[in-house]
Design a protein around this motif. Structure first.
Motif, PDB file in Angstrom:
ATOM      1  N   ASN A  23       0.850  -1.188   0.000  1.00  0.00           N
ATOM      2  CA  ASN A  23       0.000   0.000   0.000  1.00  0.00           C
ATOM      3  C   ASN A  23       0.883   1.234   0.000  1.00  0.00           C
ATOM      4  N   LYS A  24       1.389   1.572  -1.160  1.00  0.00           N
ATOM      5  CA  LYS A  24       2.268   2.726  -1.259  1.00  0.00           C
ATOM      6  C   LYS A  24       1.447   3.999  -1.385  1.00  0.00           C
ATOM      7  N   LYS A  25       1.942   5.038  -0.771  1.00  0.00           N
ATOM      8  CA  LYS A  25       1.219   6.307  -0.755  1.00  0.00           C
ATOM      9  C   LYS A  25       1.365   7.008  -2.090  1.00  0.00           C
ATOM     10  N   SER A  26       0.229   7.348  -2.719  1.00  0.00           N
ATOM     11  CA  SER A  26       0.278   8.088  -3.975  1.00  0.00           C
ATOM     12  C   SER A  26       0.443   9.567  -3.671  1.00  0.00           C
ATOM     13  N   PRO A  27       1.123  10.299  -4.566  1.00  0.00           N
ATOM     14  CA  PRO A  27       1.367  11.718  -4.291  1.00  0.00           C
ATOM     15  C   PRO A  27       0.079  12.520  -4.272  1.00  0.00           C
ATOM     16  N   GLU A  28      -0.011  13.479  -3.349  1.00  0.00           N
ATOM     17  CA  GLU A  28      -1.178  14.335  -3.282  1.00  0.00           C
ATOM     18  C   GLU A  28      -1.121  15.376  -4.390  1.00  0.00           C
ATOM     19  N   LYS A  29      -2.302  15.780  -4.848  1.00  0.00           N
ATOM     20  CA  LYS A  29      -2.364  16.823  -5.856  1.00  0.00           C
ATOM     21  C   LYS A  29      -1.887  18.145  -5.264  1.00  0.00           C
ATOM     22  N   LYS A  30      -1.160  18.892  -6.071  1.00  0.00           N
ATOM     23  CA  LYS A  30      -0.662  20.171  -5.606  1.00  0.00           C
ATOM     24  C   LYS A  30      -1.826  21.137  -5.425  1.00  0.00           C
ATOM     25  N   GLN A  31      -1.922  21.721  -4.245  1.00  0.00           N
ATOM     26  CA  GLN A  31      -3.020  22.621  -3.925  1.00  0.00           C
ATOM     27  C   GLN A  31      -2.704  24.038  -4.400  1.00  0.00           C
ATOM     28  N   GLN A  32      -3.713  24.704  -4.942  1.00  0.00           N
ATOM     29  CA  GLN A  32      -3.548  26.103  -5.309  1.00  0.00           C
ATOM     30  C   GLN A  32      -3.441  26.964  -4.057  1.00  0.00           C
ATOM     31  N   GLN A  33      -2.635  27.995  -4.145  1.00  0.00           N
ATOM     32  CA  GLN A  33      -2.446  28.870  -2.995  1.00  0.00           C
ATOM     33  C   GLN A  33      -3.748  29.580  -2.653  1.00  0.00           C
ATOM     34  N   ILE A  34      -4.094  29.563  -1.372  1.00  0.00           N
ATOM     35  CA  ILE A  34      -5.315  30.204  -0.905  1.00  0.00           C
ATOM     36  C   ILE A  34      -5.079  31.712  -0.806  1.00  0.00           C
ATOM     37  N   LYS A  35      -5.915  32.476  -1.493  1.00  0.00           N
ATOM     38  CA  LYS A  35      -5.824  33.935  -1.424  1.00  0.00           C
ATOM     39  C   LYS A  35      -6.942  34.477  -0.538  1.00  0.00           C
ATOM     40  N   ILE A  36      -6.569  35.302   0.415  1.00  0.00           N
ATOM     41  CA  ILE A  36      -7.556  35.870   1.329  1.00  0.00           C
ATOM     42  C   ILE A  36      -8.239  37.062   0.659  1.00  0.00           C
TER      43      ILE A  36
END
Length: 265
Positions: A23-36
């Protein structure tokens, strides 16, 4: 000597994964930077209720724990399990050669993989200020002034085992993705104010609504039965009966409010 509060010694047996593979960990999707948004303001200095910080120093595995974690084919991120291993004392000697054992540490949420992180900037309305300028000839000023103390809570979107551990895993990922101060409960104290001024035109009633934002976190939590294996002088981690479950959560943002102004006749 083995010191583990929840350990139950079992005779060693074969380990089988659900899919027959590691059960190898798949890479997480890169999250877009949250803009306030500009409508959102930081009230951490003005808040009359001191919210406790949820920032915790990242728990570092001991040298022994790190070596054990590296033997596991399933990634382990649960800091409570890491703490248990850190506090454990396992001494092996030449006399232990030929000794085989498997020690059951329990079923744990092992890791959380984030799939989507977003922010609802108007998660919960906590206040409304008004200024009636229908009889006025000049502009009136209106600013945020919290009328009563409000407690805003979040939570998981489904019932899952070991909710406290799952919340902690999800908060760790959401905090990294947003760089916002988040907690499953936050309070806006009465008489909290902000300097931002809104101008109410004559013949109008100004309405200033305040909302507490919240992070919406969605992803998958991985569970497994964790065993500590001893084989002569070797120590290792085995994980059996691995399962995954989709989960979501709402996590309020501490000491921030989103302001929405509108005027009526």
């Amino acid at each position: 000597m083995i010191s583990l509060l929840t350990a139950v010694a079992l005779i060693i047996g074969p380990v089988h994964f659900v899919d027959g593979k590691e059960n190898k960990k798949s890479p997480e999707k890169k999250q877009q930077q949250i803009k306030i948004p500009k409508s959102v303001i930081d009230i951490s200095k003005e808040n009359t209720y001191p919210n406790p910080s949820q920032d915790e120093p990242e728990l570092q595995p001991s040298e022994m724990t790190q070596a054990l974690l590296e033997t596991s084919k399933v990634p382990i991120e649960n800091t409570n399990l890491i703490h248990l291993l850190n506090e454990s004392n396992i001494n092996t000697s030449k006399l232990s050669l030929g000794y085989n054992a498997m020690i059951y540490l329990g079923k744990w949420p092992l890791s959380y993989q984030s799939k989507k992180t977003t922010v609802n900037w108007q998660y919960k309305k906590v206040n409304v200020n008004e200024s009636d300028n229908r009889g006025g000839k000049g502009k009136q000023k209106l600013n945020f002034n919290q009328e009563k103390q409000m407690n805003v809570t979040g939570g998981l979107t489904a019932e899952v085992p070991s909710q406290k551990d799952v919340k902690k895993l999800m908060m760790m990922k959401a905090s990294k993705h947003t760089n916002l101060p988040i907690a499953f409960s936050t309070i806006i104290g009465a008489r909290t104010t902000a300097d931002r001024i809104y101008h109410v035109e004559p013949k109008r009633v100004g309405h200033l609504e305040a909302y507490v934002p919240a992070v919406n976190e969605k992803g998958t939590v991985t569970y497994g039965e964790v065993y500590l294996g001893l084989d002569g002088g070797d120590k290792f981690i085995k994980v059996k009966n691995v399962t995954q479950q989709g989960i979501g959560a709402w996590i309020p943002v501490q000491d921030y409010v989103s302001l929405k102004y509108h005027a009526s006749k």
